[in-house]
Design a protein around this motif. Structure first.
Motif, PDB file in Angstrom:
ATOM      1  N   LEU A 161     -37.898 -24.572 -83.725  1.00  0.00           N
ATOM      2  CA  LEU A 161     -37.122 -23.490 -83.123  1.00  0.00           C
ATOM      3  C   LEU A 161     -38.032 -22.672 -82.219  1.00  0.00           C
ATOM      4  O   LEU A 161     -39.185 -22.395 -82.560  1.00  0.00           O
ATOM      5  N   LEU A 162     -37.511 -22.286 -81.068  1.00  0.00           N
ATOM      6  CA  LEU A 162     -38.253 -21.447 -80.132  1.00  0.00           C
ATOM      7  C   LEU A 162     -37.983 -19.992 -80.485  1.00  0.00           C
ATOM      8  O   LEU A 162     -36.858 -19.507 -80.323  1.00  0.00           O
ATOM      9  N   CYS A 163     -39.004 -19.289 -80.974  1.00  0.00           N
ATOM     10  CA  CYS A 163     -38.870 -17.891 -81.412  1.00  0.00           C
ATOM     11  C   CYS A 163     -39.466 -16.974 -80.356  1.00  0.00           C
ATOM     12  O   CYS A 163     -40.605 -17.149 -79.943  1.00  0.00           O
ATOM     13  N   ILE A 164     -38.691 -15.989 -79.945  1.00  0.00           N
ATOM     14  CA  ILE A 164     -39.074 -15.102 -78.843  1.00  0.00           C
ATOM     15  C   ILE A 164     -39.014 -13.664 -79.325  1.00  0.00           C
ATOM     16  O   ILE A 164     -37.985 -13.210 -79.834  1.00  0.00           O
ATOM     17  N   LEU A 165     -40.111 -12.939 -79.161  1.00  0.00           N
ATOM     18  CA  LEU A 165     -40.176 -11.540 -79.591  1.00  0.00           C
ATOM     19  C   LEU A 165     -39.704 -10.626 -78.471  1.00  0.00           C
ATOM     20  O   LEU A 165     -40.236 -10.667 -77.362  1.00  0.00           O
ATOM     21  N   GLN A 166     -38.695  -9.796 -78.789  1.00  0.00           N
ATOM     22  CA  GLN A 166     -38.219  -8.765 -77.871  1.00  0.00           C
ATOM     23  C   GLN A 166     -38.382  -7.404 -78.535  1.00  0.00           C
ATOM     24  O   GLN A 166     -38.821  -7.314 -79.682  1.00  0.00           O
ATOM     25  N   ILE A 167     -38.052  -6.356 -77.825  1.00  0.00           N
ATOM     26  CA  ILE A 167     -38.325  -5.013 -78.319  1.00  0.00           C
ATOM     27  C   ILE A 167     -37.564  -4.725 -79.608  1.00  0.00           C
ATOM     28  O   ILE A 167     -38.123  -4.182 -80.564  1.00  0.00           O
ATOM     29  N   ASP A 168     -36.294  -5.069 -79.663  1.00  0.00           N
ATOM     30  CA  ASP A 168     -35.476  -4.686 -80.810  1.00  0.00           C
ATOM     31  C   ASP A 168     -34.927  -5.864 -81.598  1.00  0.00           C
ATOM     32  O   ASP A 168     -34.135  -5.680 -82.524  1.00  0.00           O
ATOM     33  N   CYS A 169     -35.321  -7.081 -81.249  1.00  0.00           N
ATOM     34  CA  CYS A 169     -34.798  -8.243 -81.964  1.00  0.00           C
ATOM     35  C   CYS A 169     -35.658  -9.458 -81.708  1.00  0.00           C
ATOM     36  O   CYS A 169     -36.532  -9.459 -80.836  1.00  0.00           O
ATOM     37  N   LEU A 170     -35.414 -10.481 -82.506  1.00  0.00           N
ATOM     38  CA  LEU A 170     -35.938 -11.815 -82.237  1.00  0.00           C
ATOM     39  C   LEU A 170     -34.817 -12.625 -81.613  1.00  0.00           C
ATOM     40  O   LEU A 170     -33.639 -12.424 -81.936  1.00  0.00           O
ATOM     41  N   THR A 171     -35.166 -13.525 -80.720  1.00  0.00           N
ATOM     42  CA  THR A 171     -34.197 -14.485 -80.224  1.00  0.00           C
ATOM     43  C   THR A 171     -34.711 -15.866 -80.580  1.00  0.00           C
ATOM     44  O   THR A 171     -35.863 -16.196 -80.283  1.00  0.00           O
ATOM     45  N   ILE A 172     -33.877 -16.644 -81.240  1.00  0.00           N
ATOM     46  CA  ILE A 172     -34.297 -17.946 -81.746  1.00  0.00           C
ATOM     47  C   ILE A 172     -33.374 -19.016 -81.174  1.00  0.00           C
ATOM     48  O   ILE A 172     -32.155 -18.964 -81.358  1.00  0.00           O
ATOM     49  N   VAL A 203     -41.369  -9.153 -74.775  1.00  0.00           N
ATOM     50  CA  VAL A 203     -42.536  -8.288 -74.950  1.00  0.00           C
ATOM     51  C   VAL A 203     -43.744  -8.987 -74.359  1.00  0.00           C
ATOM     52  O   VAL A 203     -43.941 -10.191 -74.533  1.00  0.00           O
ATOM     53  N   LYS A 204     -44.597  -8.242 -73.665  1.00  0.00           N
ATOM     54  CA  LYS A 204     -45.737  -8.836 -72.972  1.00  0.00           C
ATOM     55  C   LYS A 204     -47.051  -8.379 -73.578  1.00  0.00           C
ATOM     56  O   LYS A 204     -47.155  -7.312 -74.163  1.00  0.00           O
ATOM     57  N   ALA A 205     -48.084  -9.207 -73.419  1.00  0.00           N
ATOM     58  CA  ALA A 205     -49.461  -8.852 -73.762  1.00  0.00           C
ATOM     59  C   ALA A 205     -50.266  -8.807 -72.473  1.00  0.00           C
ATOM     60  O   ALA A 205     -49.986  -9.525 -71.521  1.00  0.00           O
ATOM     61  N   ASP A 206     -51.297  -7.945 -72.431  1.00  0.00           N
ATOM     62  CA  ASP A 206     -52.060  -7.766 -71.201  1.00  0.00           C
ATOM     63  C   ASP A 206     -53.075  -8.873 -70.962  1.00  0.00           C
ATOM     64  O   ASP A 206     -53.217  -9.376 -69.862  1.00  0.00           O
ATOM     65  N   SER A 207     -53.841  -9.252 -71.993  1.00  0.00           N
ATOM     66  CA  SER A 207     -54.833 -10.302 -71.835  1.00  0.00           C
ATOM     67  C   SER A 207     -54.577 -11.368 -72.871  1.00  0.00           C
ATOM     68  O   SER A 207     -54.109 -11.097 -73.966  1.00  0.00           O
ATOM     69  N   ARG A 208     -54.880 -12.631 -72.538  1.00  0.00           N
ATOM     70  CA  ARG A 208     -54.465 -13.697 -73.422  1.00  0.00           C
ATOM     71  C   ARG A 208     -55.408 -14.885 -73.346  1.00  0.00           C
ATOM     72  O   ARG A 208     -56.161 -15.051 -72.402  1.00  0.00           O
ATOM     73  N   VAL A 209     -55.356 -15.688 -74.365  1.00  0.00           N
ATOM     74  CA  VAL A 209     -55.967 -17.002 -74.372  1.00  0.00           C
ATOM     75  C   VAL A 209     -54.842 -17.976 -74.688  1.00  0.00           C
ATOM     76  O   VAL A 209     -54.203 -17.873 -75.718  1.00  0.00           O
ATOM     77  N   VAL A 210     -54.558 -18.905 -73.786  1.00  0.00           N
ATOM     78  CA  VAL A 210     -53.395 -19.761 -73.938  1.00  0.00           C
ATOM     79  C   VAL A 210     -53.644 -20.816 -75.012  1.00  0.00           C
ATOM     80  O   VAL A 210     -54.636 -21.522 -74.997  1.00  0.00           O
ATOM     81  N   LEU A 211     -52.713 -20.880 -75.981  1.00  0.00           N
ATOM     82  CA  LEU A 211     -52.747 -21.887 -77.044  1.00  0.00           C
ATOM     83  C   LEU A 211     -51.459 -22.691 -76.953  1.00  0.00           C
ATOM     84  O   LEU A 211     -50.789 -22.698 -75.922  1.00  0.00           O
ATOM     85  N   HIS A 212     -51.077 -23.404 -78.013  1.00  0.00           N
ATOM     86  CA  HIS A 212     -49.821 -24.143 -77.972  1.00  0.00           C
ATOM     87  C   HIS A 212     -48.638 -23.192 -78.067  1.00  0.00           C
ATOM     88  O   HIS A 212     -47.504 -23.589 -77.890  1.00  0.00           O
ATOM     89  N   CYS A 213     -48.900 -21.921 -78.345  1.00  0.00           N
ATOM     90  CA  CYS A 213     -47.901 -20.874 -78.242  1.00  0.00           C
ATOM     91  C   CYS A 213     -48.475 -19.817 -77.301  1.00  0.00           C
ATOM     92  O   CYS A 213     -49.642 -19.854 -76.956  1.00  0.00           O
ATOM     93  N   ILE A 214     -47.670 -18.883 -76.913  1.00  0.00           N
ATOM     94  CA  ILE A 214     -48.087 -17.977 -75.850  1.00  0.00           C
ATOM     95  C   ILE A 214     -48.855 -16.763 -76.346  1.00  0.00           C
ATOM     96  O   ILE A 214     -48.613 -16.251 -77.416  1.00  0.00           O
ATOM     97  N   ALA A 215     -49.844 -16.353 -75.575  1.00  0.00           N
ATOM     98  CA  ALA A 215     -50.416 -15.011 -75.588  1.00  0.00           C
ATOM     99  C   ALA A 215     -51.043 -14.569 -76.901  1.00  0.00           C
ATOM    100  O   ALA A 215     -50.453 -13.860 -77.678  1.00  0.00           O
ATOM    101  N   LEU A 216     -52.249 -14.978 -77.133  1.00  0.00           N
ATOM    102  CA  LEU A 216     -53.071 -14.415 -78.202  1.00  0.00           C
ATOM    103  C   LEU A 216     -54.319 -13.867 -77.546  1.00  0.00           C
ATOM    104  O   LEU A 216     -55.114 -14.618 -76.990  1.00  0.00           O
TER     105      LEU A 216
END
Length: 269
Positions: A136-147, A102-115
């Motif tokens: 653990l590296l947690c990744i948000l997708q449309i229908d699930c999390l991938t860890i 899942v993507k965000a349009d505008s962001r401020v880079v922190l120690h994690c991605i896209a806020l």
């Protein structure tokens, strides 16, 4: 060559060239850059390797520990459904997902991605779940999390509803759900002063059945990658209620102390 004036005189700076993430170089070496226009979009962020070091790591000969003791920042490069984790100028791990992140349009880079400035939130973050010492590296997708863990082992817990952002906490992963048409976006809130707006948050009581309350709850907590997400409860004036604040946008959390900050556009605080 540029000149910069300062209180101690004139100093000369040399521009070495445009900065590019190492992930672009790794892609070129792999020959895996797609030709479609969507492939031009990528995200990357740098992070301190201490974030991924386990709290009980002592053996510096271990592959993961040794890589994470290297000087300098580590990089996560994200394009489409691929993630490249590099340490310095070498690729440490590659991750390939079944669907794009899942993507965000505008962001401020922190120690994690896209806020972004409106609280879109994290889409990828490092988090320690429950009593696990390993990050653990947690990744948000449309229908699930991938860890993923740092060794590359993966688990993908499903999402019962659409999630807009994920946030690391010391004891688990906070998930902010998107509002649905039949759910009020804001529940009555008794505290009108910002100083009175602080409330205690906790997970489901022990007498509550698993999965109960998740449909109406705006915020969930995942404390184990193999367990279900649990609803968040808030204590307001001595009463415990399921959190139904869909207008309460999380803007910051701590992965070291149990503290978070949010903004409610309806109350302007």
């Amino acid at each position: 060559m540029e000149k910069i004036s300062s209180s101690i005189g004139v100093r000369r700076l040399t521009v070495l060239g445009e900065f590019k993430p190492f992930g672009l170089i790794a892609e070129a070496l792999d020959g895996k850059v797609a030709d479609d226009a969507a492939s031009d979009k990528y995200e990357y962020f740098l992070f301190d390797p201490e974030i991924t070091r386990g709290t009980d790591v002592e053996d510096s000969c271990d592959e993961v520990s040794s890589a994470l003791t290297n000087c300098g920042d580590n990089e996560l490069f994200i394009r489409g459904n691929r993630i490249i984790w590099s340490t310095g100028a070498r690729v440490f791990k590659r991750f390939t997902l079944g669907s794009p992140i899942v993507k965000a349009d505008s962001r401020v880079v922190l120690h994690c991605i896209a806020l972004d400035t409106y609280g879109v939130g994290f889409l990828v973050c490092w988090c320690r779940l429950g009593h696990t010492a390993e990050a653990l590296l947690c990744i948000l997708q449309i229908d699930c999390l991938t860890i993923y863990n740092t060794s590359g082992e993966v688990v993908s817990p499903p999402l019962s509803r659409a999630v807009s952002s994920i946030w690391p906490l010391p004891f688990g992963l906070l998930l902010q759900q998107e509002v649905e048409g039949n759910i009020p976006s804001r529940a009555p809130f008794s505290s009108t002063s910002p100083l009175l707006g602080a409330r205690d948050m906790f997970s489901a009581p022990s007498n509550m059945q698993k999965g109960e309350g998740t449909a109406a709850c705006s915020h969930l907590i995942l404390m184990d990658p193999l367990d279900e997400q649990e609803p968040i409860f808030v204590e307001d004036r001595g009463k415990s209620n399921i959190m139904k604040e869909y207008d309460e946008k999380t803007i910051w959390t701590s992965d070291r102390v149990p503290l978070m900050a949010s903004y409610n556009k309806g109350f302007f605080h």
